[in-house]
Motif scaffolding. Structure first.
Motif: not given
Length: 194
Positions: A15, A17, A94-95, A97-99, A101-102
């Motif tokens: 995680s 960055t 990153l955006q 990946k964040k989506y 992972q949620s």
């Protein structure tokens, strides 16, 4: 259907960055990125670190090694973030990946778990010269449609030719939206449709 990025990029457990590596916020200016890179590169450069340890310095002690990234990590972060184009692509990754992972694990579906059927795709566009159809009439072609049942009872559908057209690699993620509700799934191409 949208090609997002590789599975390895999305599902990686790391995680940290590049922004974390350079100890800057994602909104940092180029000057801030450059300043942080130079500070950390001086601190972690192998020649500097070896010289410091020979003179009794403490920069290489175990506590410092855990909190300060390695020179290679610092260099990699700098290479990505110094270029506006690569930084923009990285920020997009990153955006995404964040989506993902949620997402709940139930929202991730392997293409091999989807039902595959041959279907006829009709188009209003003009046909090519080899077709016997008259311009303006509908043309049709066979293609494969992958489908997966949504919790609402409707289905998610992905057309094989769309996957091939947008795919640069066989190890990719795609999204599909349900036609009846707001559910989305992440489809992992584990069979390589290319």
């Amino acid at each position: 259907t949208l090609l997002l990025c590789t599975i390895a990029e999305i599902m990686s457990a790391n995680s940290t960055t590049h922004y974390d590596t350079l100890q800057i916020p994602p909104t940092a200016s180029f000057a801030q990125i450059k300043l942080s890179f130079h500070r950390l590169a001086r601190l972690r450069h192998p020649d500097k670190a070896a010289h410091s340890s020979l003179n009794g310095g403490t920069e290489n002690n175990s506590a410092s090694c855990k909190t300060v990234p390695s020179f290679i990590e610092v260099q990699t972060a700098w290479e990505v973030l110094r270029d506006p184009v690569s930084r923009s692509k990285y920020d997009d990754t990153l955006q995404v990946k964040k989506y993902f992972q949620s997402l709940d694990q139930h929202n991730i579906v392997r293409l091999s778990d989807m039902t595959c059927e041959v279907c006829v795709i009709e188009s209003d566009s003009s046909c090519n010269e080899q077709d016997e159809s008259v311009a303006g009439e509908e043309c049709s072609a066979e293609d494969y449609v992958y489908s997966y049942e949504c919790a609402c009872g409707d289905v998610f559908e992905i057309i094989r030719s769309d996957l091939i057209e947008s795919s640069a690699h066989s190890d990719q993620l795609y999204t599909s939206a349900c036609g009846s509700c707001s559910c989305r799934i992440c489809v992992v191409d584990d069979i390589g449709v290319n």
